[in-house]
Design a protein around this motif. Structure first.
Motif, PDB file in Angstrom:
ATOM      1  N   LYS A  84       0.818  -1.223   0.000  1.00 25.18           N
ATOM      2  CA  LYS A  84       0.000   0.000   0.000  1.00 25.18           C
ATOM      3  C   LYS A  84       0.851   1.272   0.000  1.00 25.18           C
ATOM      4  N   GLU A  85       2.118   1.153   0.367  1.00 28.08           N
ATOM      5  CA  GLU A  85       2.992   2.314   0.464  1.00 28.08           C
ATOM      6  C   GLU A  85       3.345   2.864  -0.924  1.00 28.08           C
ATOM      7  N   ASP A  86       3.558   4.175  -0.974  1.00 29.93           N
ATOM      8  CA  ASP A  86       3.951   4.809  -2.228  1.00 29.93           C
ATOM      9  C   ASP A  86       5.409   4.539  -2.584  1.00 29.93           C
ATOM     10  N   LEU A  87       6.252   4.399  -1.564  1.00 31.85           N
ATOM     11  CA  LEU A  87       7.671   4.119  -1.780  1.00 31.85           C
ATOM     12  C   LEU A  87       7.996   2.714  -1.303  1.00 31.85           C
ATOM     13  N   THR A  88       8.658   1.962  -2.158  1.00 33.21           N
ATOM     14  CA  THR A  88       9.138   0.637  -1.795  1.00 33.21           C
ATOM     15  C   THR A  88      10.643   0.629  -2.006  1.00 33.21           C
ATOM     16  N   PHE A  89      11.356   0.196  -0.990  1.00 38.17           N
ATOM     17  CA  PHE A  89      12.821   0.144  -1.053  1.00 38.17           C
ATOM     18  C   PHE A  89      13.291  -1.302  -1.156  1.00 38.17           C
ATOM     19  N   TYR A  90      14.399  -1.483  -1.850  1.00 34.95           N
ATOM     20  CA  TYR A  90      14.990  -2.802  -2.054  1.00 34.95           C
ATOM     21  C   TYR A  90      16.448  -2.787  -1.610  1.00 34.95           C
ATOM     22  N   ASP A  91      16.817  -3.753  -0.791  1.00 29.77           N
ATOM     23  CA  ASP A  91      18.223  -3.966  -0.441  1.00 29.77           C
ATOM     24  C   ASP A  91      18.801  -4.818  -1.568  1.00 29.77           C
ATOM     25  N   ARG A  92      19.310  -4.170  -2.575  1.00 23.99           N
ATOM     26  CA  ARG A  92      19.831  -4.706  -3.833  1.00 23.99           C
ATOM     27  C   ARG A  92      18.715  -4.876  -4.846  1.00 23.99           C
ATOM     28  N   GLY A  93      19.078  -4.727  -6.113  1.00 23.29           N
ATOM     29  CA  GLY A  93      18.132  -4.874  -7.200  1.00 23.29           C
ATOM     30  C   GLY A  93      18.488  -6.039  -8.110  1.00 23.29           C
ATOM     31  N   ILE A  94      17.642  -6.277  -9.070  1.00 23.55           N
ATOM     32  CA  ILE A  94      17.842  -7.372 -10.013  1.00 23.55           C
ATOM     33  C   ILE A  94      19.188  -7.248 -10.744  1.00 23.55           C
ATOM     34  N   PRO A  95      19.605  -6.059 -11.189  1.00 25.18           N
ATOM     35  CA  PRO A  95      20.887  -5.950 -11.905  1.00 25.18           C
ATOM     36  C   PRO A  95      22.112  -6.343 -11.070  1.00 25.18           C
ATOM     37  N   ASP A  96      21.978  -6.357  -9.750  1.00 21.54           N
ATOM     38  CA  ASP A  96      23.110  -6.766  -8.918  1.00 21.54           C
ATOM     39  C   ASP A  96      23.574  -8.181  -9.261  1.00 21.54           C
ATOM     40  N   VAL A  97      22.630  -9.035  -9.672  1.00 23.45           N
ATOM     41  CA  VAL A  97      22.986 -10.404 -10.045  1.00 23.45           C
ATOM     42  C   VAL A  97      23.976 -10.380 -11.203  1.00 23.45           C
ATOM     43  N   LEU A  98      23.692  -9.565 -12.209  1.00 22.84           N
ATOM     44  CA  LEU A  98      24.588  -9.468 -13.364  1.00 22.84           C
ATOM     45  C   LEU A  98      25.947  -8.889 -12.972  1.00 22.84           C
ATOM     46  N   ALA A  99      25.931  -7.893 -12.093  1.00 27.91           N
ATOM     47  CA  ALA A  99      27.198  -7.283 -11.659  1.00 27.91           C
ATOM     48  C   ALA A  99      28.091  -8.314 -10.987  1.00 27.91           C
ATOM     49  N   TYR A 100      27.509  -9.122 -10.129  1.00 29.42           N
ATOM     50  CA  TYR A 100      28.300 -10.152  -9.453  1.00 29.42           C
ATOM     51  C   TYR A 100      28.758 -11.234 -10.429  1.00 29.42           C
ATOM     52  N   MET A 101      27.894 -11.607 -11.360  1.00 29.73           N
ATOM     53  CA  MET A 101      28.311 -12.599 -12.350  1.00 29.73           C
ATOM     54  C   MET A 101      29.438 -12.042 -13.218  1.00 29.73           C
ATOM     55  N   ASN A 102      29.379 -10.759 -13.548  1.00 30.52           N
ATOM     56  CA  ASN A 102      30.480 -10.134 -14.284  1.00 30.52           C
ATOM     57  C   ASN A 102      31.753 -10.144 -13.444  1.00 30.52           C
ATOM     58  N   TYR A 103      31.615  -9.804 -12.171  1.00 30.68           N
ATOM     59  CA  TYR A 103      32.781  -9.792 -11.277  1.00 30.68           C
ATOM     60  C   TYR A 103      33.447 -11.167 -11.225  1.00 30.68           C
ATOM     61  N   PHE A 104      32.634 -12.227 -11.145  1.00 30.04           N
ATOM     62  CA  PHE A 104      33.173 -13.588 -11.058  1.00 30.04           C
ATOM     63  C   PHE A 104      33.395 -14.213 -12.426  1.00 30.04           C
ATOM     64  N   ASP A 105      33.232 -13.410 -13.483  1.00 33.08           N
ATOM     65  CA  ASP A 105      33.447 -13.859 -14.859  1.00 33.08           C
ATOM     66  C   ASP A 105      32.606 -15.094 -15.174  1.00 33.08           C
ATOM     67  N   GLN A 106      31.330 -15.020 -14.797  1.00 35.30           N
ATOM     68  CA  GLN A 106      30.406 -16.112 -15.051  1.00 35.30           C
ATOM     69  C   GLN A 106      29.460 -15.721 -16.187  1.00 35.30           C
ATOM     70  N   TYR A 108      26.094 -15.562 -18.531  1.00 31.30           N
ATOM     71  CA  TYR A 108      24.654 -15.625 -18.275  1.00 31.30           C
ATOM     72  C   TYR A 108      23.920 -15.461 -19.591  1.00 31.30           C
ATOM     73  N   SER A 109      22.714 -15.973 -19.604  1.00 31.85           N
ATOM     74  CA  SER A 109      21.895 -15.931 -20.818  1.00 31.85           C
ATOM     75  C   SER A 109      21.185 -14.577 -20.931  1.00 31.85           C
ATOM     76  N   ASP A 110      20.577 -14.368 -22.081  1.00 25.20           N
ATOM     77  CA  ASP A 110      19.791 -13.148 -22.305  1.00 25.20           C
ATOM     78  C   ASP A 110      18.622 -13.052 -21.332  1.00 25.20           C
ATOM     79  N   ASP A 111      18.195 -14.182 -20.762  1.00 24.92           N
ATOM     80  CA  ASP A 111      17.096 -14.155 -19.787  1.00 24.92           C
ATOM     81  C   ASP A 111      17.436 -13.246 -18.608  1.00 24.92           C
ATOM     82  N   PHE A 112      18.691 -13.221 -18.205  1.00 24.37           N
ATOM     83  CA  PHE A 112      19.115 -12.372 -17.090  1.00 24.37           C
ATOM     84  C   PHE A 112      18.994 -10.901 -17.474  1.00 24.37           C
ATOM     85  N   ILE A 113      19.466 -10.553 -18.661  1.00 29.27           N
ATOM     86  CA  ILE A 113      19.394  -9.163 -19.130  1.00 29.27           C
ATOM     87  C   ILE A 113      17.941  -8.753 -19.333  1.00 29.27           C
TER      88      ILE A 113
END
Length: 185
Positions: A84-106, A108-113
Motif C-alpha cells: 500500500k505504500e507509495d515508496l518501496t525500497f529494495y536492499d539490492r536490485g535485479i541488476p546486482d545479479v549481473l554485476a556479481y556474475m560479471n565480477y566472477f566472470d560467469q 549468463y543468458s539473455d534471460d538475465f538481461i
C-alpha cells in the motif's frame, strides 16, 4: 505521489542494510537482501561445497544459484504491487545479479538481461566502498579491495541498463537516510 521502487545498492560492507533498517524504522516498506538467507541455506545443504568465499562461486551450481537470486528479486519486484505504500525500497536490485556474475566472470543468458530490462526500478542509490566501516562476517567473504571491484561492476551494469545512480555520500546512517529521502524524484 505515484508508487516508486527505489534500490539501495553497493558493494559488500557499504552500509546498505543499516540504511534499510533506518528506512524501516521510519515505517517505509523494504524488501531485504535475499542472498543472506540463501547463503545460510547453502551452508546447511549437503549439496554445497564448504563456503570459504562468496557463495555464488562456492555452491555446486553457481548458475542455478544465480538464477534463484534473480527469480527471488523478480518476485520482490512484482510483490511491490501489493504494497500500500507509495515508496518501496529494495536492499539490492535485479541488476546486482549481473554485476556479481560479471565480477566472477560467469556467463549468463539473455534471460538475465531481459529480466533487468522488464523490471525497471524508478531510482537507484549506490553506496560506495567505505573502508572505515567495512567488516567481514559469516556471510560476507570479500576483502575491501574486492568490494571496490564489485562497486565498479555494479555502477557499470546499472549504467548499461540506463540508470543514473545517485552516489550516497559517506556519513552517519541518519545523514545517508536524509540524503536518500531528499533526492527521491
Amino acid at each position: 505521489m505515484t508508487k516508486k521502487r527505489i534500490v539501495i545498492t553497493g558493494a559488500p560492507g557499504t552500509g546498505k542494510t543499516s540504511v534499510i533498517h533506518k528506512l524501516e524504522e521510519a515505517k517505509f516498506f523494504c524488501f531485504h537482501e535475499i542472498i543472506r538467507s540463501m547463503t545460510k541455506e547453502a551452508l546447511k545443504s549437503d549439496d554445497s561445497k564448504v563456503i570459504v568465499s562468496n557463495p555464488i562461486i562456492s555452491v555446486s551450481d553457481p548458475y542455478q544459484f544465480n538464477t534463484q537470486i534473480l527469480n527471488g528479486r523478480v518476485d520482490q519486484f512484482k510483490d511491490a504491487i501489493s504494497q500500500k505504500e507509495d515508496l518501496t525500497f529494495y536492499d539490492r536490485g535485479i541488476p546486482d545479479v549481473l554485476a556479481y556474475m560479471n565480477y566472477f566472470d560467469q556467463p549468463y543468458s539473455d534471460d538475465f538481461i531481459n529480466a533487468c530490462k522488464k523490471h525497471m526500478y524508478d531510482q537507484v542509490f549506490l553506496l560506495p566502498p567505505w573502508e572505515d566501516i567495512y567488516v567481514s562476517d559469516n556471510e560476507r567473504y570479500e576483502s575491501f579491495e574486492q568490494a571496490e571491484e564489485i562497486h565498479h561492476h555494479l555502477l557499470e551494469i546499472y549504467n548499461q541498463l540506463g540508470y543514473d545512480c545517485f552516489e550516497v555520500p559517506f556519513g552517519t546512517v541518519q545523514e545517508r537516510y536524509d540524503f536518500i529521502l531528499k533526492n527521491i524524484k
